[in-house]
Design a protein around this motif. Structure first.
Motif, mmCIF file in Angstrom:
data_model
loop_
_atom_site.group_PDB
_atom_site.id
_atom_site.type_symbol
_atom_site.label_atom_id
_atom_site.label_comp_id
_atom_site.label_asym_id
_atom_site.label_seq_id
_atom_site.Cartn_x
_atom_site.Cartn_y
_atom_site.Cartn_z
ATOM 1 N N HIS A 95 0.895 -1.121 -0.236
ATOM 2 C CA HIS A 95 0.099 -0.084 -0.070
ATOM 3 C C HIS A 95 0.902 1.386 0.018
ATOM 4 O O HIS A 95 0.825 2.037 0.823
ATOM 5 C CB HIS A 95 -0.885 -0.100 1.332
ATOM 6 C CG HIS A 95 -1.809 -1.070 1.301
ATOM 7 N ND1 HIS A 95 -2.654 -1.480 0.268
ATOM 8 C CD2 HIS A 95 -1.943 -2.315 2.214
ATOM 9 C CE1 HIS A 95 -3.080 -2.786 0.551
ATOM 10 N NE2 HIS A 95 -3.020 -3.187 1.663
ATOM 11 N N THR A 96 1.912 1.210 -1.050
ATOM 12 C CA THR A 96 2.786 2.348 -1.092
ATOM 13 C C THR A 96 2.268 3.654 -1.671
ATOM 14 O O THR A 96 2.422 4.010 -2.762
ATOM 15 C CB THR A 96 4.030 2.006 -1.927
ATOM 16 O OG1 THR A 96 3.607 1.217 -3.053
ATOM 17 C CG2 THR A 96 4.815 0.748 -1.011
ATOM 18 N N PHE A 97 0.959 4.370 -0.856
ATOM 19 C CA PHE A 97 0.465 5.498 -1.472
ATOM 20 C C PHE A 97 1.417 6.653 -2.022
ATOM 21 O O PHE A 97 1.183 7.313 -2.843
ATOM 22 C CB PHE A 97 -0.598 5.893 -0.321
ATOM 23 C CG PHE A 97 0.029 6.483 0.905
ATOM 24 C CD1 PHE A 97 0.609 7.719 0.902
ATOM 25 C CD2 PHE A 97 0.240 5.448 1.931
ATOM 26 C CE1 PHE A 97 0.987 7.922 2.155
ATOM 27 C CE2 PHE A 97 0.836 5.783 3.135
ATOM 28 C CZ PHE A 97 1.183 7.380 3.361
ATOM 29 N N TRP A 98 2.553 6.650 -1.368
ATOM 30 C CA TRP A 98 3.179 7.681 -1.798
ATOM 31 C C TRP A 98 4.069 7.476 -3.212
ATOM 32 O O TRP A 98 4.444 8.521 -3.600
ATOM 33 C CB TRP A 98 4.647 7.875 -0.768
ATOM 34 C CG TRP A 98 5.206 6.425 -0.722
ATOM 35 C CD1 TRP A 98 6.435 6.079 -1.203
ATOM 36 C CD2 TRP A 98 4.850 5.493 0.381
ATOM 37 N NE1 TRP A 98 6.751 4.967 -0.626
ATOM 38 C CE2 TRP A 98 5.845 4.592 0.364
ATOM 39 C CE3 TRP A 98 3.832 5.249 1.519
ATOM 40 C CZ2 TRP A 98 5.878 3.325 0.800
ATOM 41 C CZ3 TRP A 98 3.963 4.378 2.404
ATOM 42 C CH2 TRP A 98 4.598 3.105 2.090
ATOM 43 N N SER A 99 3.941 6.421 -3.749
ATOM 44 C CA SER A 99 4.617 6.153 -5.085
ATOM 45 C C SER A 99 3.308 6.023 -5.740
ATOM 46 O O SER A 99 3.814 5.951 -7.327
ATOM 47 C CB SER A 99 5.231 4.789 -5.026
ATOM 48 O OG SER A 99 4.338 3.722 -4.782
ATOM 49 N N TYR A 100 2.372 6.473 -5.788
ATOM 50 C CA TYR A 100 1.269 6.420 -6.751
ATOM 51 C C TYR A 100 0.621 7.969 -6.920
ATOM 52 O O TYR A 100 0.853 8.891 -6.007
ATOM 53 C CB TYR A 100 0.093 5.619 -6.428
ATOM 54 C CG TYR A 100 0.399 4.112 -6.144
ATOM 55 C CD1 TYR A 100 0.857 3.327 -7.340
ATOM 56 C CD2 TYR A 100 0.268 3.416 -5.051
ATOM 57 C CE1 TYR A 100 1.137 2.066 -7.128
ATOM 58 C CE2 TYR A 100 0.596 2.110 -4.899
ATOM 59 C CZ TYR A 100 0.951 1.449 -6.057
ATOM 60 O OH TYR A 100 1.374 0.179 -5.991
ATOM 61 N N THR A 101 -0.354 8.201 -7.825
ATOM 62 C CA THR A 101 -1.217 9.468 -7.901
ATOM 63 C C THR A 101 -2.380 9.332 -8.174
ATOM 64 O O THR A 101 -2.874 8.153 -8.469
ATOM 65 C CB THR A 101 -0.455 10.228 -9.119
ATOM 66 O OG1 THR A 101 -0.857 9.364 -10.380
ATOM 67 C CG2 THR A 101 1.074 10.372 -9.168
ATOM 68 N N ALA A 105 -3.428 6.455 -5.352
ATOM 69 C CA ALA A 105 -2.720 6.769 -4.313
ATOM 70 C C ALA A 105 -3.823 6.962 -3.140
ATOM 71 O O ALA A 105 -3.505 6.641 -1.954
ATOM 72 C CB ALA A 105 -2.265 8.010 -4.386
ATOM 73 N N GLN A 106 -4.929 7.358 -3.392
ATOM 74 C CA GLN A 106 -6.072 7.594 -2.539
ATOM 75 C C GLN A 106 -6.603 6.276 -1.669
ATOM 76 O O GLN A 106 -6.625 6.200 -0.395
ATOM 77 C CB GLN A 106 -7.204 8.498 -2.849
ATOM 78 C CG GLN A 106 -8.142 8.907 -1.804
ATOM 79 C CD GLN A 106 -9.132 9.603 -2.409
ATOM 80 O OE1 GLN A 106 -9.653 9.701 -3.432
ATOM 81 N NE2 GLN A 106 -9.746 10.518 -1.625
ATOM 82 N N MET A 109 -3.734 4.880 0.304
ATOM 83 C CA MET A 109 -3.598 5.638 1.531
ATOM 84 C C MET A 109 -4.714 5.087 2.374
ATOM 85 O O MET A 109 -4.442 4.816 3.997
ATOM 86 C CB MET A 109 -3.605 7.069 1.288
ATOM 87 C CG MET A 109 -3.245 7.889 2.501
ATOM 88 S SD MET A 109 -3.533 9.371 2.489
ATOM 89 C CE MET A 109 -5.168 9.792 1.902
#
Length: 142
Positions: A95-101, A105-106, A109
């Motif tokens: 769940h690497t939200f920091w690496s998605y957009t 990402a949401q 997160m």
């Protein structure tokens, strides 16, 4: 606190139910990894985990064995710790939200936040188990 509430909070039945409710996530996911093996392997591959069979079996084992120990109220600190580490690693690896957009990402997160909340619940179970043991030991000494 009303006596009836105190008695409920001291009850072994409510203590078991509380632990069971915290574990629903792990029991259902662990069983899904065993019962829907092919789908679980696809999840492992999608997360980039190889060999997929190893990570699937390891995940199911940690979730199910950890849950059994928590339900049996045995080695509570170790079982809750193992489940919490499992969730933390899931955040860092999957769940690497920091690496998605955007929406991806949401969603990642939201999963990470949910996992963090469950980690807090596991910590509370370990703390409550420790103090319940102390409380009942003192109560039997009187």
């Amino acid at each position: 606190m009303p006596l009836v509430i105190a008695k409920m909070l001291e009850s072994n039945s409510l203590w078991f139910i509380a632990r069971l409710l915290v574990l629903v996530l792990f029991i259902s996911s662990g069983l899904a990894k065993v019962l829907n093996y092919e789908n679980s392997l696809a999840e492992m591959r999608a997360a980039g985990l190889n060999p997929d069979w190893f990570f699937n079996i390891a995940s199911a084992a940690v979730m199910l064995i950890g849950s059994v120990f928590v339900l049996l109220n045995r080695l509570l600190w170790l079982a809750t710790g193992a489940l919490a580490v499992f969730l933390f690693l899931t955040i860092v690896i999957v769940h690497t939200f920091w690496s998605y957009t955007g929406e991806h990402a949401q969603i990642a997160m939201f999963w990470a936040i949910e996992h963090i909340a469950v980690i807090g619940g596991l910590m509370a179970v370990a703390i409550a188990g420790h103090f319940r043991r102390l409380y009942f030991a003192l109560k039997t000494q009187k």
